[in-house]
Structure formats: structure tokens, C-alpha cells
Design an enzyme around this catalytic site. Structure first.
Site, PDB file in Angstrom:
ATOM      1  NE  ARG A   1      -3.787   2.053   2.618  1.00 14.21           N
ATOM      2  CZ  ARG A   1      -4.902   2.249   1.927  1.00 14.21           C
ATOM      3  NH1 ARG A   1      -5.243   1.389   0.981  1.00 14.21           N
ATOM      4  NH2 ARG A   1      -5.670   3.293   2.158  1.00 14.21           N
TER       5      ARG A   1
ATOM      6  CG  HIS B   1      -1.420   5.275  -0.764  1.00 16.02           C
ATOM      7  ND1 HIS B   1      -2.287   6.063  -0.034  1.00 16.02           N
ATOM      8  CD2 HIS B   1      -2.144   4.177  -1.114  1.00 16.02           C
ATOM      9  CE1 HIS B   1      -3.466   5.479   0.045  1.00 16.02           C
ATOM     10  NE2 HIS B   1      -3.403   4.312  -0.597  1.00 16.02           N
TER      11      HIS B   1
ATOM     12  CG  ASN C   1      -1.521   9.007   2.134  1.00 23.59           C
ATOM     13  OD1 ASN C   1      -1.993   8.043   1.533  1.00 23.59           O
ATOM     14  ND2 ASN C   1      -0.769   9.910   1.534  1.00 23.59           N
TER      15      ASN C   1
ATOM     16  CG  HIS D   1      -7.885  -3.927  -2.268  1.00 20.02           C
ATOM     17  ND1 HIS D   1      -8.843  -3.048  -2.722  1.00 20.02           N
ATOM     18  CD2 HIS D   1      -6.840  -3.155  -1.886  1.00 20.02           C
ATOM     19  CE1 HIS D   1      -8.395  -1.817  -2.625  1.00 20.02           C
ATOM     20  NE2 HIS D   1      -7.187  -1.850  -2.118  1.00 20.02           N
TER      21      HIS D   1
END
Length: 317
Positions: free
Chosen positions: A60, A64, A92, A192
Site C-alpha cells: 500500500r 500511494h 493517508n 486487496h
């Protein structure tokens, strides 16, 4: 400006050299830090053994980082009294985890190869090794990124990171702006299959959406009441939350995607065939995920003389 005939070949050679220098390559540190891969894999596995969620956290963080201003480790920079960056943005804050794992890996790498390996490359490798440690695919991660000296703004993070309630057209636009097509988007969404999400992120999905399996919604409601507990964490995939596999896509076929943006990928739309393919063929998912991760890792990297090699991933030199 006029150039002599003898200068033009030299100019072409210099331009070609700059082009080659800007390329990311898997063996970038072959001579300067030959033990890099072993160090990062060992430290990453150690972190995941202590807390299996750290594998998803690394993945992740990398996503990001790359999606905001490119894969430049800007997401790792702490805020200062005079600069508030992307780490504390609504997209975030209280969502990204694992910064201390990157600190630990960086310390291990610095001990072996001082001032040589960028935080951006360490983050890329930590994400790559996290997937393989959790029984996912392996691929060669191109390296040679350098670190940003400043963080992106909170506005840039909000504008570039897809929210959990976004529909397919919006998702396609955001991914396309990064050079990623719809196939890449569906494959990367399979990340995911590991990790956790917060009640406040998926509450609307289980209480308001019509395309949700009622038994699935009932189970999820046990951990996410209609009000409160916004920051209560729960696995994205209840079946194999710490194993990288294709269960994510099987869940979508049954209306059991926990995020609205996940379930939006399946249900009579243009992406159904890909979801069906990945749900039935784990190898196809692994192959396309590896390709998409390589493409994502090439989003606007700093190379050559741009950026720096941070000694501390949390602050510029």
C-alpha cells in the site's frame, strides 16, 4: 544556435547516454550493493513474521507513493513545522502503516552499503518481496530511483489517490493518467486480497449498496456498526487475509467485495471478463499483476542527477 558537424555526433552520444542513465534496471546495484536483494527480503520477511499485516502495508505504501508524484519515496517524508505533506493527508492519515519497517530495512541497507540505495528503491523492493513472502508472484523489480527532497502536498494526494467509493469510469481516468490501462487496474486491485481496511471506509458499502451479498454484509456489520468505530480494522478478505491469491476476484463474483470501488469492477460491466479470468486462473492473475507492478514502478521516477539518496527516509538530507 549553429553546431559544427563534428559536434553533432558528440551531442547525439550525450543525449543517448542521458537516456540510458534514466532507465531503471533490475541490476542497478549489482556492483555498488550486491547483497541488497537478500538484505531487503530478509528484513521484510522478519517484519511480516512479526506482523503479517506488514506485507500489505508495504504494498500500500508503494502504491500511494507512486500514484501521487511518482515513485520517489515522498510519502515517507514526515511533516515539519513549515511543511505539511502527503503523509498527513486525509487519503493517508491513519491509513498508511509500516513506516518503521522501512526505517528498519533502510538501517540494514545503510550498514552494508552507506549512502548508496534510495528509499524509493527500498520501498519498491519491500513491496515486491512482501508479495512473494505471502505466496504471491515474483518478478524482477527495475531499480535506479532517487528520492524526492520535498513531499507532495495534501491536495496532490487527495487528487491522485482513488477513493473507496469511486466508480469504474473515474478509476479508469485516474489509472490512465499514470500510464496504466484498465487491465493493469483490475490486476493491481487484486492487491486487496491481503491487508485490512477501516470501518469508516466500507460502512456505506455494507449498509447502503444493493449489489452486496446479504450474508456477507451481516458478517461485516458485526465488526462495523452504523455509527462509530470508524477506525476499527478488519481484513479485506476474510478467507485468506495473509495469503496473496485470487480469492479477491472470487469474492467479487459473489457480491462480497468489501469496498464499493472493488465491487464496481464486476456486475455487468466492461471489466467482468477480466474478473472472471483472474477468479478462475491464479497464474493469469499473478502474471498480469507482476507486469502491472513493473509498470506502476516506472511512474515518474527521479533518476540520474535528480533528487538524492536520503540517509534517513523520513527527512531530506
Amino acid at each position: 544556435m549553429a553546431f559544427s558537424k563534428s559536434f553533432l555526433p558528440l551531442l547525439v552520444m550525450l543525449l543517448l547516454a542521458c537516456s540510458v542513465q534514466a532507465q531503471l534496471v533490475p541490476d542497478f546495484y549489482k556492483s555498488t550493493c550486491p547483497r541488497l536483494q537478500r538484505i531487503v527480503r530478509s528484513a521484510t520477511k522478519e517484519a511480516i513474521d512479526k506482523d503479517p499485516i506488514m506485507g500489505a502495508a508495504m504494498l500500500r505504501l508503494f502504491f500511494h507513493d507512486c500514484f501521487v508524484t511518482g515513485c520517489d519515496a515522498s510519502v515517507l517524508l514526515d511533516d515539519t513545522p513549515t511543511s505539511v505533506g502527503e503523509k498527513g493527508s486525509p487519503a493517508n492519515f491513519n491509513s498508511l502503516r509500516g513506516f518503521e519497517v522501512i526505517d528498519y530495512i533502510k538501517a540494514r541497507v545503510e550498514a552494508a552499503c552507506p549512502a548508496t540505495v534510495s528509499c524509493a528503491d527500498i520501498l519498491a523492493l519491500a513491496a515486491r518481496h512482501s508479495v512473494s513472502v505471502l505466496h504471491g508472484p515474483r518478478w524482477q523489480m527495475p531499480l535506479g530511483r532517487r528520492d524526492a527532497r520535498t513531499a507532495a502536498s495534501q491536495f496532490e494526494a487527495i487528487a491522485n489517490l482513488p477513493p473507496a467509493d469511486m466508480e469504474v469510469p473515474g478509476l479508469i481516468v485516474i489509472f490512465a493518467s499514470k500510464g496504466l490501462d484498465a487491465k493493469d487496474m483490475v490486476a493491481l486491485s487484486g492487491a486487496h486480497t491481503i491487508g485490512e481496511t477501516r470501518c469508516g471506509v466500507y460502512r456505506s458499502r455494507i449498509y447502503n449498496d444493493k449489489n452486496v451479498d446479504p450474508n456477507f454484509a451481516a458478517i461485516r456489520k458485526n465488526n462495523c456498526p452504523p455509527f462509530g468505530d470508524d477506525n476499527k480494522w478488519t481484513p479485506l478478505d476474510l478467507q485468506t487475509p495473509t495469503r496473496f491469491d485470487n480469492k479477491y476476484y472470487r469474492n467479487l463474483l459473489g457480491g462480497r467485495g468489501i469496498l464499493h470501488s472493488d465491487q464496481a469492477l464486476y456486475g455487468g460491466g466492461q471489466l467482468d471478463s477480466l474478473v472472471k479470468l483472474y477468479s478462475a486462473n491464479n497464474s493469469a492473475f499473478f502474471d498480469d499483476f507482476a507486469l502491472a507492478m513493473t509498470k506502476m514502478g516506472n511512474i515518474s521516477p527521479l533518476t540520474g542527477a535528480n533528487g538524492e539518496i536520503r540517509l534517513n527516509c523520513r527527512k531530506p538530507n
